[in-house]
Scaffold this motif. Structure first.
Motif, PDB file in Angstrom:
ATOM      1  N   UNK A   1      -4.751  -1.226 -12.698  1.00 47.00           N
ATOM      2  CA  UNK A   1      -5.888  -2.076 -12.399  1.00 47.00           C
ATOM      3  C   UNK A   1      -5.749  -3.004 -11.215  1.00 47.00           C
ATOM      4  N   UNK A   2      -4.615  -2.974 -10.529  1.00 48.07           N
ATOM      5  CA  UNK A   2      -4.470  -3.842  -9.350  1.00 48.07           C
ATOM      6  C   UNK A   2      -3.689  -3.124  -8.260  1.00 48.07           C
ATOM      7  N   UNK A   3      -3.926  -3.530  -7.043  1.00 49.86           N
ATOM      8  CA  UNK A   3      -3.248  -2.922  -5.897  1.00 49.86           C
ATOM      9  C   UNK A   3      -1.844  -3.504  -5.793  1.00 49.86           C
ATOM     10  N   UNK A   4      -0.795  -2.655  -5.850  1.00 51.88           N
ATOM     11  CA  UNK A   4       0.578  -3.164  -5.745  1.00 51.88           C
ATOM     12  C   UNK A   4       0.851  -3.814  -4.382  1.00 51.88           C
ATOM     13  N   UNK A   5       1.698  -4.818  -4.390  1.00 60.14           N
ATOM     14  CA  UNK A   5       2.044  -5.526  -3.154  1.00 60.14           C
ATOM     15  C   UNK A   5       2.796  -4.620  -2.183  1.00 60.14           C
ATOM     16  N   UNK A   6       3.595  -3.693  -2.694  1.00 56.90           N
ATOM     17  CA  UNK A   6       4.429  -2.834  -1.839  1.00 56.90           C
ATOM     18  C   UNK A   6       3.806  -1.443  -1.666  1.00 56.90           C
ATOM     19  N   UNK A   7       2.496  -1.346  -1.683  1.00 57.77           N
ATOM     20  CA  UNK A   7       1.791  -0.078  -1.590  1.00 57.77           C
ATOM     21  C   UNK A   7       2.043   0.591  -0.242  1.00 57.77           C
ATOM     22  N   UNK A   8       2.441   1.856  -0.271  1.00 53.21           N
ATOM     23  CA  UNK A   8       2.651   2.622   0.958  1.00 53.21           C
ATOM     24  C   UNK A   8       1.301   3.123   1.460  1.00 53.21           C
ATOM     25  N   UNK A   9       1.069   2.970   2.769  1.00 51.95           N
ATOM     26  CA  UNK A   9      -0.162   3.474   3.366  1.00 51.95           C
ATOM     27  C   UNK A   9       0.175   4.461   4.485  1.00 51.95           C
ATOM     28  N   UNK A  10      -0.724   5.392   4.781  1.00 53.67           N
ATOM     29  CA  UNK A  10      -0.389   6.480   5.705  1.00 53.67           C
ATOM     30  C   UNK A  10      -0.510   6.159   7.198  1.00 53.67           C
ATOM     31  N   UNK A  11      -1.214   5.094   7.577  1.00 59.09           N
ATOM     32  CA  UNK A  11      -1.362   4.763   8.992  1.00 59.09           C
ATOM     33  C   UNK A  11      -0.103   4.051   9.460  1.00 59.09           C
ATOM     34  N   UNK A  12       0.607   4.703  10.382  1.00 59.10           N
ATOM     35  CA  UNK A  12       1.896   4.172  10.829  1.00 59.10           C
ATOM     36  C   UNK A  12       1.914   4.014  12.346  1.00 59.10           C
ATOM     37  N   UNK A  13       2.763   3.114  12.819  1.00 58.01           N
ATOM     38  CA  UNK A  13       2.846   2.788  14.243  1.00 58.01           C
ATOM     39  C   UNK A  13       3.918   3.646  14.913  1.00 58.01           C
ATOM     40  N   UNK A  14       3.492   4.502  15.832  1.00 59.94           N
ATOM     41  CA  UNK A  14       4.418   5.389  16.530  1.00 59.94           C
ATOM     42  C   UNK A  14       5.427   4.655  17.389  1.00 59.94           C
ATOM     43  N   UNK A  15       5.045   3.496  17.956  1.00 58.19           N
ATOM     44  CA  UNK A  15       5.971   2.721  18.788  1.00 58.19           C
ATOM     45  C   UNK A  15       7.117   2.154  17.952  1.00 58.19           C
TER      46      UNK A  15
ATOM     47  N   UNK B   1       4.191   4.437  -5.195  1.00 53.94           N
ATOM     48  CA  UNK B   1       2.762   4.143  -5.255  1.00 53.94           C
ATOM     49  C   UNK B   1       2.239   3.997  -3.840  1.00 53.94           C
ATOM     50  N   UNK B   2       1.085   4.602  -3.598  1.00 48.52           N
ATOM     51  CA  UNK B   2       0.544   4.477  -2.262  1.00 48.52           C
ATOM     52  C   UNK B   2      -0.778   5.174  -2.068  1.00 48.52           C
ATOM     53  N   UNK B   3      -1.156   5.251  -0.818  1.00 50.77           N
ATOM     54  CA  UNK B   3      -2.349   5.960  -0.374  1.00 50.77           C
ATOM     55  C   UNK B   3      -1.855   7.126   0.482  1.00 50.77           C
ATOM     56  N   UNK B   4      -2.390   8.305   0.223  1.00 53.68           N
ATOM     57  CA  UNK B   4      -2.024   9.500   0.989  1.00 53.68           C
ATOM     58  C   UNK B   4      -3.252  10.007   1.737  1.00 53.68           C
ATOM     59  N   UNK B   5      -3.006  10.886   2.695  1.00 50.42           N
ATOM     60  CA  UNK B   5      -4.075  11.488   3.488  1.00 50.42           C
ATOM     61  C   UNK B   5      -4.118  12.983   3.206  1.00 50.42           C
ATOM     62  N   UNK B   6      -5.238  13.441   2.686  1.00 49.97           N
ATOM     63  CA  UNK B   6      -5.440  14.864   2.450  1.00 49.97           C
ATOM     64  C   UNK B   6      -6.089  15.506   3.662  1.00 49.97           C
ATOM     65  N   UNK B   7      -5.553  16.638   4.086  1.00 47.83           N
ATOM     66  CA  UNK B   7      -6.086  17.356   5.244  1.00 47.83           C
ATOM     67  C   UNK B   7      -7.308  18.158   4.830  1.00 47.83           C
ATOM     68  N   UNK B   8      -8.391  17.972   5.554  1.00 43.52           N
ATOM     69  CA  UNK B   8      -9.609  18.742   5.319  1.00 43.52           C
ATOM     70  C   UNK B   8      -9.694  19.881   6.317  1.00 43.52           C
TER      71      UNK B   8
END
Length: 184
Positions: free
Chosen positions: A71-85, A145-152
């Motif tokens: 029921x809540x968003x974890x503080x250490x949630x992994x997200x897929x948008x990453x910085x290439x630099x 725990x995180x957000x993933x990106x599914x390829x369409x």
């Protein structure tokens, strides 16, 4: 002509991005996992439309998938948008780019700029410029725990320099001037 990104909920159609690690023609197993189609999308940092659409879709996915995280968003949630630099500083292809790794167990439909189906596996490759449809979703697997990106799906926009350092046969060889008797 700048190609604008579009978003509907957790689905994003990117603006023009660059394909990297394009395993889109045949599924590939990584470290014994189930075979998947996958791609890394290199998003120029000045493509604020695509970045904003992705950030909004990730925020929507966080809200939509809170149930996966009690029921809540974890503080250490992994997200897929990453910085290439920051994460790929040794790879000049990722310079001044964000990137997202997207995958699917289902083959993407691949079309050209006029929406004609592409079937030649050399048509879309690591280094060419594409648009992609990606869907963001929450996961909770083995304590991760995180957000993933599914390829369409994928739309090829234009060619670009191959990232794998490879060349084409047409680039490597000159035409030979041979008589029919010379051909083996």
């Amino acid at each position: 002509m700048a190609i604008k990104a579009k978003r509907k909920g957790t689905l994003v159609i990117t603006g023009e991005v660059r394909a990297s690690y394009a395993n889109i023609w045949e599924p590939k197993s990584i470290n014994g996992s189930d075979p998947k189609f996958s791609i890394s999308l290199l998003i120029p940092k000045d493509d604020t439309d695509t970045i904003q659409a992705i950030e909004e879709a990730i925020a929507q996915a966080k809200e939509d998938h809170k149930g996966k995280w009690n029921g809540k968003v974890p503080a250490n949630l992994k997200t897929p948008l990453r910085d290439g630099d920051e994460e790929r500083e040794d790879d000049p292809s990722y310079e001044n780019c964000y990137f997202i790794n997207a995958n699917s167990t289902t083959a993407p439909q691949i079309v050209d700029a006029y929406k004609n189906k592409l079937t030649d596996s050399t048509a879309v490759y690591s280094g060419c410029y594409i648009r992609a449809s990606i869907n963001f979703y929450g996961f909770n697997t083995n304590g991760n725990k995180g957000i993933a990106a599914g390829l369409g799906n994928i739309q090829k926009v234009r060619d670009g320099e191959m990232l794998a350092g490879g060349t084409t046969a047409a680039d490597d060889f000159d035409e030979l001037d041979m008589d029919d008797d010379d051909i083996i």
